[in-house]
Design an enzyme around this catalytic site. Structure first.
Site, short mmCIF file in Angstrom:
data_model
loop_
_atom_site.label_atom_id
_atom_site.label_comp_id
_atom_site.label_asym_id
_atom_site.label_seq_id
_atom_site.Cartn_x
_atom_site.Cartn_y
_atom_site.Cartn_z
N LYS A 165 0.87 -1.18 0.00
CA LYS A 165 0.00 0.00 0.00
C LYS A 165 0.90 1.22 0.00
O LYS A 165 2.05 1.16 0.42
CB LYS A 165 -0.88 0.03 1.26
CG LYS A 165 -2.15 0.80 1.06
CD LYS A 165 -3.18 -0.04 0.34
CE LYS A 165 -4.47 0.71 0.09
NZ LYS A 165 -5.53 -0.19 -0.36
P1 NAD Z 1 -13.02 7.33 -2.88
O1 NAD Z 1 -12.03 8.38 -2.56
O2 NAD Z 1 -13.43 7.14 -4.28
O3 NAD Z 1 -14.35 7.58 -2.00
C1 NAD Z 1 -14.35 7.69 -0.62
C2 NAD Z 1 -15.76 8.09 -0.19
O4 NAD Z 1 -15.87 8.00 1.22
C3 NAD Z 1 -16.13 9.52 -0.55
O5 NAD Z 1 -17.49 9.56 -0.97
C4 NAD Z 1 -15.98 10.27 0.77
O6 NAD Z 1 -16.79 11.44 0.85
C5 NAD Z 1 -16.45 9.20 1.72
N1 NAD Z 1 -16.05 9.38 3.10
C6 NAD Z 1 -14.82 9.65 3.60
N2 NAD Z 1 -14.89 9.71 4.93
C7 NAD Z 1 -16.18 9.43 5.28
C8 NAD Z 1 -16.88 9.33 6.49
N3 NAD Z 1 -16.26 9.53 7.65
N4 NAD Z 1 -18.20 9.04 6.46
C9 NAD Z 1 -18.84 8.86 5.30
N5 NAD Z 1 -18.23 8.93 4.11
C10 NAD Z 1 -16.92 9.22 4.11
O7 NAD Z 1 -12.44 5.99 -2.26
P2 NAD Z 1 -12.81 4.48 -2.67
O8 NAD Z 1 -11.83 4.04 -3.70
O9 NAD Z 1 -14.25 4.38 -2.92
O10 NAD Z 1 -12.42 3.71 -1.33
C11 NAD Z 1 -13.33 3.59 -0.23
C12 NAD Z 1 -12.88 2.45 0.65
O11 NAD Z 1 -12.86 1.24 -0.11
C13 NAD Z 1 -11.48 2.57 1.25
O12 NAD Z 1 -11.47 1.93 2.50
C14 NAD Z 1 -10.61 1.79 0.28
O13 NAD Z 1 -9.41 1.35 0.85
C15 NAD Z 1 -11.56 0.65 -0.03
N6 NAD Z 1 -11.30 -0.08 -1.27
C16 NAD Z 1 -11.22 0.58 -2.46
C17 NAD Z 1 -11.00 -0.16 -3.63
C18 NAD Z 1 -10.98 0.48 -4.99
O14 NAD Z 1 -10.92 -0.26 -5.97
N7 NAD Z 1 -11.05 1.80 -5.11
C19 NAD Z 1 -10.82 -1.55 -3.57
C20 NAD Z 1 -10.92 -2.18 -2.33
C21 NAD Z 1 -11.16 -1.43 -1.19
#
Ligand code: NAD
Length: 436
Positions: free
Chosen positions: A126
């Site tokens: 990461k």
């Molecule tokens: P992103 O930046 O696209 O979106 C994050 C979202 O979370 C945004 O809408 C933001 O406003 C919201 N957010 C942040 N803090 C918040 C809170 N306290 N309460 C409510 N909403 C909140 O990120 P993403 O890629 O969607 O990632 C989200 C999660 O999924 C992370 O934990 C990431 O590690 C995990 N993840 C992402 C992927 C991927 O392919 N992008 C894959 C596996 C896991």
């Protein structure tokens, strides 16, 4: 030109939804507690557990960036390769003001476990940069990305370590990373990152893959638990890449999405939200918090809304000792990494709430990243139907494997996923042996 020193990663308590207690909320501490629970249950050789308590490689870099006003700011960035025993390292890059070394180490560890649970030929990694991209221009984000890539290029590469998007990073940023790395080595290396735009070697279906994987796993959950998914109200916390696609795919399959939230706040409507309208609203206003057709819910209380299935898809530490007693969902399917603390896990188990853990539930992203990497290596690209069908096969297979361990070992699903993944990892460690 003036030089301004950047913010340091804060020496802080980790952000935690609910009251903090002891070490609850430090992601590395949470991750190590999960490892210990599984290692104990499996009677794992202590040297293997000990090895996994130490990331293989940890790199801290300083990233000087000329800002639009002419000042230079120096940001702190990290890349952690937790384990390489099963293959090259794989894991996303996060841009966020609260990125810290302990968080990046934990996320890298969870990637090691996730790739093992999915039986993908990868270890875990990461990366992250302590910055607030919401306050930066696109040009500043590009310069930050290119400099950060250059700084970590000594340890990444298609055979070594392959980054991907995570919180606040996207296809464009992966495109800049690929370009910067390729400039350095003198030829195009599409396989150095995944989650790229399709025009430069990205995969069809990657953008939606994590959300789609969450859906496939929930479908399997409904099968084994004997409920009809279409009758089950679903609430999604986080409306970025993962959350938005979860809402979209669930509603496309006839499910009722009753709640959604982003960092600005949430909306709730027991009759169901119009997800297409919600997505439009989010694109126009950059938040869904003021969406008119629902009741407003403060961000920190959103996980407590009435629903059958809760999909946390935002950040770590959302379900904690402080609020686990008030969760109304019957099932939690973790779209985010580390959204539930270990103490909350135990409280939820006592209350009969089933948690499908992150290292299984959100593995659709890394799975299609793997497909993208394979396509890049072969320079032979698949159509979207093939990508989605192969994704479904792997998600269903892994869910069933985890569920089997869950039933056989009387372990909750997180422990079962760890037992499955750790078993594969331990086997690789034993076969490769120690040197000398
Ligand atoms: P992103 O930046 O696209 O979106 C994050 C979202 O979370 C945004 O809408 C933001 O406003 C919201 N957010 C942040 N803090 C918040 C809170 N306290 N309460 C409510 N909403 C909140 O990120 P993403 O890629 O969607 O990632 C989200 C999660 O999924 C992370 O934990 C990431 O590690 C995990 N993840 C992402 C992927 C991927 O392919 N992008 C894959 C596996 C896991």
């Amino acid at each position: 030109m003036p030089v301004k020193t950047s913010e340091k990663p804060s020496k802080r308590k980790f952000p935690l939804n609910g009251a903090a207690d002891g070490m609850e909320g430090n992601p590395w501490h949470e991750a190590m507690r999960q490892l210990d629970l599984a290692a104990r249950k499996m009677n794992l050789e202590p040297y293997i557990t000990e090895r996994l308590r130490h990331p293989k490689r940890v790199l801290t870099v300083s990233v000087p960036v000329r800002m639009d006003d002419g000042e230079v700011r120096v940001f702190e960035g990290y890349r952690v390769q937790h384990n390489l025993d099963r293959g090259p390292a794989k894991g996303g890059i996060r841009y966020h003001p609260q990125v810290s070394m302990d968080e990046v180490k934990a996320l890298a560890f969870w990637m090691t476990m996730k790739c093992a649970v999915m039986n993908l030929p990868y270890g875990g990694a990461k990366g992250g940069v302590v910055c607030n991209p919401k306050e930066m221009s696109l040009a500043e984000i590009e310069r930050l990305t290119r400099r950060y890539t250059s700084e970590i290029s000594i340890i990444i590469g298609p055979d070594k370590d392959i980054p991907a998007p995570d919180v606040n990073t996207n296809e464009q940023i992966m495109g800049w990373m690929m370009d910067t790395f390729s400039m350095t080595i003198g030829y195009s290396a599409p396989g150095v990152v995944t989650g790229k735009p399709v025009g430069i070697g990205g995969s069809l279906g990657r953008r939606e893959a994590t959300g789609r994987g969450v859906f496939y796993v929930t479908q399997e959950l409904a099968n084994v638990q004997g409920f009809d998914l279409r009758d089950a109200p679903v609430a999604v916390q986080g409306f970025g890449n993962v959350g938005m696609n979860v809402a979209k795919i669930f509603s496309q399959h006839g499910c009722r999405v009753v709640g959604a939230a982003d960092v600005g706040g949430g909306v709730y409507n027991p009759r169901g939200l119009d997800v297409d309208a919600l997505i439009e609203f989010s694109k126009k206003h950059d938040t869904i918090s003021k969406f008119p057709k629902g009741e407003r819910v403060p961000t920190e209380r959103f996980v407590e809304v009435p629903c059958a299935i809760l999909v946390p898809a935002a950040m770590e530490n959302q379900i904690t000792r402080g609020n686990a007693g008030r969760i109304q969902a019957k099932y939690i399917v973790e779209g985010a990494n580390g959204p539930t603390t270990t103490e909350a896990d135990q409280m939820l188990a006592k209350r009969g709430i089933l948690v499908v853990p992150d290292i299984l539930a959100n593995a659709g992203g890394v799975t299609v990243s793997y497909f993208e990497w394979v396509q890049d290596i072969q320079s032979f690209f698949w159509d979207e139907k093939d990508v989605n069908a192969k994704l479904k096969d792997l998600m269903v297979k892994s869910f069933r494997e985890v569920y089997e361990v869950h039933e056989k070992e009387h372990a909750n699903l997180r422990l079962a996923a760890f037992i499955l993944g750790l078993g594969r990892l331990a086997q690789a460690v034993r076969i490769r042996g120690l040197f000398p």
